[in-house]
Design a protein around this motif. Structure first.
Motif, mmCIF file in Angstrom:
data_model
loop_
_atom_site.group_PDB
_atom_site.id
_atom_site.type_symbol
_atom_site.label_atom_id
_atom_site.label_comp_id
_atom_site.label_asym_id
_atom_site.label_seq_id
_atom_site.Cartn_x
_atom_site.Cartn_y
_atom_site.Cartn_z
ATOM 1 N N GLU A 48 -26.620 -41.729 -1.670
ATOM 2 C CA GLU A 48 -28.011 -41.562 -1.251
ATOM 3 C C GLU A 48 -28.152 -40.559 -0.119
ATOM 4 O O GLU A 48 -29.194 -39.918 0.017
ATOM 5 C CB GLU A 48 -28.591 -42.914 -0.832
ATOM 6 N N VAL A 49 -27.130 -40.424 0.700
ATOM 7 C CA VAL A 49 -27.162 -39.461 1.802
ATOM 8 C C VAL A 49 -26.216 -38.312 1.468
ATOM 9 O O VAL A 49 -24.996 -38.484 1.450
ATOM 10 C CB VAL A 49 -26.755 -40.112 3.134
ATOM 11 N N ALA A 50 -26.773 -37.147 1.196
ATOM 12 C CA ALA A 50 -25.968 -35.970 0.870
ATOM 13 C C ALA A 50 -25.689 -35.180 2.140
ATOM 14 O O ALA A 50 -26.528 -35.104 3.042
ATOM 15 C CB ALA A 50 -26.702 -35.095 -0.139
ATOM 16 N N GLY A 51 -24.519 -34.575 2.198
ATOM 17 C CA GLY A 51 -24.204 -33.685 3.301
ATOM 18 C C GLY A 51 -24.694 -32.278 2.984
ATOM 19 O O GLY A 51 -24.654 -31.849 1.823
ATOM 20 N N LEU A 52 -25.175 -31.580 3.995
ATOM 21 C CA LEU A 52 -25.667 -30.210 3.809
ATOM 22 C C LEU A 52 -25.134 -29.348 4.947
ATOM 23 O O LEU A 52 -25.456 -29.580 6.114
ATOM 24 C CB LEU A 52 -27.196 -30.190 3.796
ATOM 25 N N VAL A 53 -24.297 -28.372 4.606
ATOM 26 C CA VAL A 53 -23.723 -27.458 5.589
ATOM 27 C C VAL A 53 -24.446 -26.126 5.515
ATOM 28 O O VAL A 53 -24.523 -25.510 4.441
ATOM 29 C CB VAL A 53 -22.215 -27.221 5.337
ATOM 30 N N LEU A 54 -24.975 -25.666 6.635
ATOM 31 C CA LEU A 54 -25.610 -24.357 6.703
ATOM 32 C C LEU A 54 -24.557 -23.361 7.179
ATOM 33 O O LEU A 54 -24.148 -23.381 8.339
ATOM 34 C CB LEU A 54 -26.808 -24.394 7.656
ATOM 35 N N ALA A 55 -24.096 -22.505 6.251
ATOM 36 C CA ALA A 55 -22.955 -21.633 6.537
ATOM 37 C C ALA A 55 -23.193 -20.209 6.059
ATOM 38 O O ALA A 55 -22.263 -19.529 5.620
ATOM 39 C CB ALA A 55 -21.707 -22.206 5.866
ATOM 40 N N ALA A 56 -24.430 -19.739 6.147
ATOM 41 C CA ALA A 56 -24.774 -18.440 5.566
ATOM 42 C C ALA A 56 -24.775 -17.288 6.564
ATOM 43 O O ALA A 56 -24.813 -16.126 6.161
ATOM 44 C CB ALA A 56 -26.149 -18.521 4.896
ATOM 45 N N GLY A 57 -24.738 -17.586 7.850
ATOM 46 C CA GLY A 57 -24.914 -16.560 8.871
ATOM 47 C C GLY A 57 -23.854 -15.478 8.871
ATOM 48 O O GLY A 57 -22.692 -15.705 8.516
ATOM 49 N N GLY A 58 -24.255 -14.282 9.289
ATOM 50 C CA GLY A 58 -23.361 -13.126 9.280
ATOM 51 C C GLY A 58 -22.600 -12.889 10.566
ATOM 52 O O GLY A 58 -21.808 -11.946 10.646
ATOM 53 N N GLY A 59 -22.813 -13.711 11.596
ATOM 54 C CA GLY A 59 -22.075 -13.539 12.848
ATOM 55 C C GLY A 59 -22.385 -12.226 13.546
ATOM 56 O O GLY A 59 -21.478 -11.504 13.960
ATOM 57 N N CYS B 260 -20.298 -38.899 3.235
ATOM 58 C CA CYS B 260 -21.143 -38.176 2.275
ATOM 59 C C CYS B 260 -20.317 -37.807 1.042
ATOM 60 O O CYS B 260 -19.453 -36.926 1.104
ATOM 61 C CB CYS B 260 -21.717 -36.914 2.909
ATOM 62 N N ALA B 261 -20.576 -38.463 -0.076
ATOM 63 C CA ALA B 261 -19.840 -38.178 -1.307
ATOM 64 C C ALA B 261 -20.264 -36.843 -1.896
ATOM 65 O O ALA B 261 -19.469 -36.152 -2.525
ATOM 66 C CB ALA B 261 -20.062 -39.298 -2.322
ATOM 67 N N ARG B 262 -21.525 -36.480 -1.708
ATOM 68 C CA ARG B 262 -22.056 -35.201 -2.206
ATOM 69 C C ARG B 262 -22.251 -34.274 -1.019
ATOM 70 O O ARG B 262 -22.882 -34.646 -0.022
ATOM 71 C CB ARG B 262 -23.391 -35.417 -2.920
ATOM 72 N N VAL B 263 -21.697 -33.065 -1.095
ATOM 73 C CA VAL B 263 -21.880 -32.077 -0.032
ATOM 74 C C VAL B 263 -22.317 -30.749 -0.653
ATOM 75 O O VAL B 263 -21.652 -30.222 -1.547
ATOM 76 C CB VAL B 263 -20.581 -31.854 0.782
ATOM 77 N N HIS B 264 -23.441 -30.230 -0.176
ATOM 78 C CA HIS B 264 -23.928 -28.915 -0.574
ATOM 79 C C HIS B 264 -23.661 -27.949 0.580
ATOM 80 O O HIS B 264 -23.852 -28.304 1.752
ATOM 81 C CB HIS B 264 -25.422 -28.949 -0.868
ATOM 82 N N VAL B 265 -23.227 -26.741 0.250
ATOM 83 C CA VAL B 265 -22.913 -25.728 1.255
ATOM 84 C C VAL B 265 -23.733 -24.484 0.963
ATOM 85 O O VAL B 265 -23.622 -23.900 -0.128
ATOM 86 C CB VAL B 265 -21.415 -25.367 1.246
ATOM 87 N N ALA C 219 -13.524 -27.740 -2.980
ATOM 88 C CA ALA C 219 -13.552 -28.490 -4.229
ATOM 89 C C ALA C 219 -14.617 -29.574 -4.185
ATOM 90 O O ALA C 219 -14.747 -30.294 -3.202
ATOM 91 C CB ALA C 219 -12.187 -29.120 -4.496
ATOM 92 N N GLY C 220 -15.376 -29.681 -5.261
ATOM 93 C CA GLY C 220 -16.362 -30.746 -5.364
ATOM 94 C C GLY C 220 -17.669 -30.471 -4.672
ATOM 95 O O GLY C 220 -18.627 -31.225 -4.846
ATOM 96 N N CYS C 221 -17.733 -29.400 -3.883
ATOM 97 C CA CYS C 221 -18.990 -29.062 -3.207
ATOM 98 C C CYS C 221 -19.919 -28.319 -4.165
ATOM 99 O O CYS C 221 -19.472 -27.641 -5.088
ATOM 100 C CB CYS C 221 -18.740 -28.158 -1.999
ATOM 101 N N VAL C 222 -21.200 -28.455 -3.925
ATOM 102 C CA VAL C 222 -22.188 -27.628 -4.614
ATOM 103 C C VAL C 222 -22.449 -26.425 -3.713
ATOM 104 O O VAL C 222 -22.915 -26.585 -2.578
ATOM 105 C CB VAL C 222 -23.497 -28.403 -4.873
ATOM 106 N N LEU C 223 -22.113 -25.234 -4.183
ATOM 107 C CA LEU C 223 -22.272 -24.021 -3.384
ATOM 108 C C LEU C 223 -23.606 -23.366 -3.726
ATOM 109 O O LEU C 223 -23.878 -23.068 -4.887
ATOM 110 C CB LEU C 223 -21.115 -23.064 -3.642
#
Length: 220
Positions: free
Chosen positions: A28-39, A70-75, A91-95
């Motif tokens: 029910e609680v998905a993880g969401l990583v914000l990793a798009a930045g260009g530095g 979090c069993a589901r992680v979107h990146v 592995a297993g992440c939704v990109l």
């Protein structure tokens, strides 16, 4: 699209009540990583690919969310997304590709929340890729604040709101509508401040960002 490399290993394990993976509501609680930045302030080196504990920083963020339950992680990826896919074991992440990543964090947050629509998730636990001082214990505490689709929670450090944050699905549309530039969800959270459950995490995490060359010394 899901990458198919080996599973990442967790940096530290959640411990104690409300901080252990494997709860009945783990989907029910998905993880969401914000990793798009260009530095930009790091000479154009994407933060997702900075090395921390021998692996790309994005792997650390994913492992934190998984260890927090979090069993589901979107990146959300953006800058040099092809290199991130090639070098990071996700592995297993939704990109999720964000072609508008140069517009700022708001566009990545919108892309991430949109990717969760229809997934069955009732909340998103959002973390930033450039905060390696925030581990599974802090993330697990915030995740434990989930009650239902209307939940709204955030880590606090000496009483000051920070990351990670938990957005119940009932808030996603409102957040997406107000997330512009680099402000992310700040405007929405300010408007709904009275509804936010603050979860003190100052005893288990350090909320510094990796933004400048000087900050690189904090990586291990």
């Amino acid at each position: 699209m899901t990458h198919t490399d080996d599973e990442v290993s967790g940096p530290d394990r959640a411990a104690g009540p409300g901080e252990v993976a494997g709860r009945a509501d783990e989907d029910e609680v998905a993880g969401l990583v914000l990793a798009a930045g260009g530095g930009r302030r790091l000479g154009g080196r994407p933060k997702a690919l900075l090395t921390h504990r021998g692996r790309p920083l994005v792997e650390h963020a994913v492992a934190v969310l998984r260890a927090a339950g979090c069993a589901r992680v979107h990146v959300v990826l953006g800058a040099r997304s092809g290199d991130v896919r090639e070098r990071a074991r996700l592995a297993g992440c939704v990109l999720v590709d964000n072609p508008g990543w140069e517009e700022g964090m708001g566009s990545s947050l919108r892309a991430g929340l949109d990717s969760l629509a229809g997934s069955g998730a009732r909340a998103a636990l959002v973390c930033l890729v450039d905060q390696p001082g925030i581990g599974a214990r802090a993330a697990g505490r915030v995740r434990a604040a989930f009650k239902d689709d209307t939940s709204l929670a955030a880590a606090a450090y000496d009483g000051v709101r920070g990351h990670p944050v938990l957005f119940g699905a009932a808030h996603w549309a409102g957040i997406a509508a107000s997330a512009t530039g680099d402000r992310g969800a700040r405007a929405y959270l300010k408007e709904h401040a009275a509804e936010i459950t603050l979860v003190e995490c100052g005893d288990v995490a350090q909320p510094y960002d990796i933004d400048t060359e000087a900050d690189l010394a904090r990586l291990e």
